[in-house]
Design an enzyme around this catalytic site. Structure first.
Site, mmCIF file in Angstrom:
data_model
loop_
_atom_site.group_PDB
_atom_site.id
_atom_site.type_symbol
_atom_site.label_atom_id
_atom_site.label_comp_id
_atom_site.label_asym_id
_atom_site.label_seq_id
_atom_site.Cartn_x
_atom_site.Cartn_y
_atom_site.Cartn_z
ATOM 1 C CD GLU A 13 -1.798 -2.420 1.245
ATOM 2 O OE1 GLU A 13 -0.675 -2.707 1.722
ATOM 3 O OE2 GLU A 13 -2.633 -3.288 0.936
ATOM 4 C CG HIS B 10 -11.450 -6.209 6.411
ATOM 5 N ND1 HIS B 10 -10.676 -6.842 7.349
ATOM 6 C CD2 HIS B 10 -10.823 -6.405 5.226
ATOM 7 C CE1 HIS B 10 -9.640 -7.413 6.752
ATOM 8 N NE2 HIS B 10 -9.701 -7.160 5.464
#
Lengths: 326, 323
Positions: free
Chosen positions: B60, B129
């Protein structure tokens, strides 16, 4: 390697300019004239010069908190750098960046960076950009032995390798991440050995020898330009001064006077001067001329910085976003 | 007007812009042949190929950092981070680099970078999440933030974001991807920093965005049947915040609640609320109300998550309590 005499003299001059600039910065800082943090490049000049002398103006570099040397080596203007260190409006960042954020994108300097290893992905992106635009530009990331232990090193180098990007990763191994020696932070002796795990070439070179650095990075730059992907080059060097100006005797908590003395004897500029003198390229007269020229430049840079205006306080509110001209 | 899904509208915006400008490319995890974990890029790889729709490793920080490096050297990248939760792995690049480079370099670098981020809870995906971290980025000067709530807005705002010469984060609630709505064919853009009055009312103003906006609209309909008229505002962007629209509404209704799925403390509601207080204190007939997720990590069990995130019942009850 047979090199042009003028090129060799230019390399010598550039290294000396970095050294003398940094000594001036140290002096101005200790006299309380320059605000903020300064990390000096003294001792490591052969790396920046050896690397950047292989680059064109339109090639990119990403620099570090210890960035003055990279900026000067890549062609940064000492007047404008000095003005930035003074916090003046005429500086590279109009006084908004200071020592750790100087950039000049027009000559490929994508910024010094205050976060260790953060320039590695950014430089990777510049290399990707060059490839997508179909140019033969290359992008060079400078980072230290400390930076090599950050996650961004792994992510950045891995992606450049898998996409075969025109990037060169220069690890300036100056032996210490602030006070932590490389042997305490890394279980392998050479950072360049990590290249194997990315499937790219890796070389360890004497970072106190400007010609050795120049030669090995020249090969890496050529590979990158030819589309053969990135290279990891580790330059073993040594930081002659503390981590930052003002560290003072604290540096003796992690390295001894004996070690410092021994390493400072390997001064890359002195060593190169001897080589050039021995080969009859540099005479005492010429050395003195180069020296005076640099002193004059630095004097002018300080004068420019001192006479430049400060930004007005409200300028702090400008430049948050790019605004289209209307 | 034809109706398409939110995901389709977003892809249409990106595809149309990529057709027009070959400096635009897209990269992220599983965005190529796979079409994005939530179908965020379906069909783009087939149209534009490997060079312009790039699958990355799970890196990322590199995704954002490479996007930044490409943006300051002449490209116009759109990068995707699969969940906002994973942005934690790229926080240095976003907060220390992307947001600051234009400013720190004295205005000498342009950063035409879009960071597209699916996010959002209520998918029973638990603490890592399901987060709503938008307030972090609101608290970081140098980023524009859009939070489109329907297909029409996601297309228009993404197009504007892609044409911006500044970094824009586009936060897209995963549960919105399949909702349908009217979207014009072809080119149109919507301004960043402009809120929309979705429903007019005189009794109380409710300010929201993204998925929670839909809950607020549903509650407003229920309250209408009980004789309470709620004015519902979709912020649409979190930076810049369109306080003008919000304050004008509050001056009319004299009561306001801010509803979001992010947790209460230090959230968007706190910022919007204090700005309302500063601008329209004398108009308020009740304290500014925040209706938000409770201050715990998002729990897994549906019973628990539904207690934490504002439900329609809770929003309804809280609004009634203000009158």
């Amino acid at each position: 390697m047979k090199l042009d005499k003028q090129l060799l003299l230019d390399m010598y001059g550039r290294m000396l300019r970095i050294r003398k600039f940094e000594l001036k910065v140290e002096e101005l800082h200790l006299r309380g004239i320059l605000p903020g943090l300064k990390h000096l490049y003294i001792g490591e000049e052969a790396v920046a010069v050896g690397v950047t002398f292989n680059l064109r103006e339109d090639d990119y570099i990403g620099s570090t908190h210890r960035g003055h040397g990279h900026l000067i080596a890549k062609g940064g203007d000492v007047k404008i750098i000095m003005a930035e260190l003074y916090g003046k409006k005429t500086g590279y960042c109009k006084g908004k960046g200071g020592s750790m954020h100087i950039a000049d994108i027009n000559i490929g300097i994508l910024g010094a960076n205050g976060i260790v290893a953060a320039n590695i992905p950014i430089v990777g992106g510049a290399a990707l950009s060059a490839k997508l635009r179909g140019t033969d530009q290359v992008a060079v990331s400078f980072f230290g032995d400390g930076g090599a232990n950050e996650g961004m090193f792994h992510e950045g180098v891995n992606l450049a390798s898998v996409w075969k990007l025109p990037a060169i990763f220069i690890c300036e191994n100056n032996q210490y991440a602030i006070s932590t020696s490389q042997s305490k932070a890394t279980a392998i002796p050479n950072i360049a050995d990590r290249a194997k795990s990315y499937g790219i070439p890796g070389f360890t070179v004497d970072g106190m020898d400007v010609l050795a650095v120049y030669e090995i990075t020249g090969e890496a730059v050529a590979r990158a330009r030819e589309g053969k992907g990135p290279t990891l080059v580790e330059c073993k060097t040594y930081r002659f001064k503390g981590h930052y100006v003002g560290e003072g005797s604290r540096e003796l908590s992690y390295r001894s006077r004996e070690e410092l003395k021994k390493c400072q004897e390997k001064c890359p500029i002195q060593k190169f001067k001897w080589t050039l003198t021995k080969e009859g390229i540099l005479t005492e007269g010429l050395a003195e001329k180069i020296n005076r020229q640099i002193d004059k430049e630095l004097e002018e840079a300080i004068k420019f910085a001192e006479e430049s205006p400060y930004p007005s306080p409200e300028d702090a509110l400008e430049d948050l976003f790019f605004e289209e001209e209307t | 007007m034809r109706e398409i899904t939110y995901a389709e509208a977003a892809i249409e915006a990106i595809g149309e812009e990529m057709e027009k400008d070959d400096k635009i490319f897209y990269m992220g995890e599983d965005v190529g042949r796979f079409g994005g974990s939530y179908g965020t890029t379906k069909g783009l790889w087939e149209r534009f190929g490997d060079d312009r729709v790039k699958d990355t490793p799970m890196s990322e920080a590199a995704i954002v950092g490479y996007g930044l490096g490409a943006a300051i050297t002449g490209m116009r990248p759109v990068v995707e981070i699969m969940f906002v939760d994973l942005l934690c792995l790229a926080m240095d690049q976003i907060v220390n680099q992307v947001a600051k480079i234009h400013y720190m370099f004295g205005g000498k670098a342009k950063v035409p970078l879009v960071i597209r981020v699916p996010f959002g809870g209520l998918r029973r995906a638990a603490g890592q999440h399901s987060q709503h971290l938008e307030a972090w980025f609101l608290h970081t000067p140098g980023l524009k933030i859009v939070v489109p709530s329907d297909p029409y807005h996601v297309k228009g705002l993404l197009k504007t974001a892609i044409r911006e010469n500044n970094p824009v984060m586009c936060l897209e609630h995963i549960l919105l991807y399949q909702i349908r709505g009217g979207v014009p064919e072809g080119d149109y853009t919507l301004p960043i920093g402009k809120a929309q009055i979705k429903r007019e009312g005189k009794d109380v103003t409710v300010v929201s965005y993204s998925l929670m906006l839909h809950r607020c609209l549903s509650v407003a309909e229920k309250l209408h049947k009980q004789g309470i008229e709620v004015e519902v505002i979709d912020l649409g962007s979190l930076h810049p915040l369109d306080m003008e629209t919000v304050v004008a509404s509050v001056k009319k209704t004299n009561r306001v609640a801010i509803v979001h799925q992010a947790c209460l403390t230090g959230g968007v509601g706190a910022e919007v609320g204090i700005r309302i207080t500063e601008a329209a204190f004398d108009y308020l007939d009740a304290p500014v109300k925040r209706i938000a997720a409770r201050d715990v990590p998002v729990p897994f069990s549906p019973v628990l998550e539904d207690f934490v995130v504002p439900t329609e019942e809770r929003i309804e009850g809280e609004i009634k309590g203000m009158l």
